[in-house]
Design a protein around this motif. Structure first.
Motif: not given
Length: 282
Positions: A186-215
């Motif tokens: 019963g979770a909405s698509r937005l809730r799935v993104l917020w509670r599942i996808v975002l926490p699991l992808s956060l380390p990758g986002m940090v790594a990608g953000g640091l790559v962009v920041f450094n460049l």
């Protein structure tokens, strides 16, 4: 056997480390001397260059502008790149490899080529202004060259492909079954993104953000060409100080301050992410 194969990495590490630290040691050493002009320095060791860079508002404003540009590019790249990467990772279409190949091809184009293309597009009589004038959205040509937004767009154009490719791999490691199970319960698509996808992808986002920041912090081409000499980020200021003024010591000091600032941000981000992981495990 594993230990023997591991020794093959040692020559590469030694060569890379030597080239890296030797080059850094050269400008770090010269930063502790005063400039005498025409590329010469005084023999006495001093901290005067660092005191000047860290106290003079001109240099501090340049460093602050560099941070502002880098952070703006970081935010824009994640906002634009993460949704695109997620859609590509979840697509079940024969067009997915073609679209991914287009992203890879664009990411491999040299920065100077991308920036020169944007110079042509952003000019007063370029494609962008002529199109906006033709449809009546603007009354006068839009000025992007020589402005901070123009530099940000140029750096975004350069870094976006890297973010999409990195986050594409991150999203592919997240099992579809987790999202499907949440939707079944019963979770909405937005809730799935917020509670599942975002926490699991956060380390990758940090790594990608640091790559962009450094460049972005070290980018010279986009700031110099799209900035038109008006946007004095730290890399542009370093180049001017070395090439036009031949003041190598103060330029080396600015480079050391810029490198230290970038390292501090990377270390701080790594510490925060590590503590977050430890808290999640506990």
């Amino acid at each position: 056997m594993k230990a023997r194969w591991g020794w093959l990495v040692v020559p590469c590490l030694v060569a890379t480390g030597t080239l890296l630290f030797a080059s850094q040691a050269v400008f770090l050493r010269i930063s502790f001397y005063r400039d005498r002009g025409f590329g010469r320095v005084e023999p006495d060791v001093t901290l005067a260059n660092y005191l000047r860079v860290l106290q003079d508002p001109f240099y501090l404003q340049s460093l602050a502008l560099t941070f502002e540009v880098a952070i703006a590019v970081l935010v824009c790249s994640l906002v634009c790149g993460c949704p695109a990467a997620y859609i590509l990772a979840r697509m079940r279409s024969r067009w997915t490899p073609l679209l991914l190949g287009a992203v890879i091809a664009s990411a491999l184009v040299a920065e100077i080529i991308k920036v020169l293309g944007l110079v042509v597009i952003f000019s007063a009589d370029g494609v962008l202004n002529r199109s906006l004038l033709a449809i009546g959205l603007i009354d006068a040509p839009l000025r992007l060259l020589g402005t901070v937004p123009g530099v940000v767009i140029g750096l975004l154009h350069f870094t976006l492909g890297f973010v999409i490719l990195l986050m594409f791999g991150v999203f592919q490691t997240i099992p579809r079954s987790l999202e499907e199970a949440a939707r079944v319960h019963g979770a909405s698509r937005l809730r799935v993104l917020w509670r599942i996808v975002l926490p699991l992808s956060l380390p990758g986002m940090v790594a990608g953000g640091l790559v962009v920041f450094n460049l972005s912090m070290g980018s010279f081409t986009a700031a110099a060409l799209l900035g038109g000499g008006r946007i004095l980020t730290m890399p542009v200021l370093i180049e001017r100080t070395m090439v036009l003024e031949t003041r190598y010591a103060i330029a080396a000091c600015m480079a050391a301050v810029l490198m230290s600032s970038v390292l501090l941000v990377n270390v701080a981000a790594s510490v925060v992410l590590t503590r977050r992981r430890a808290g999640a495990v506990a």
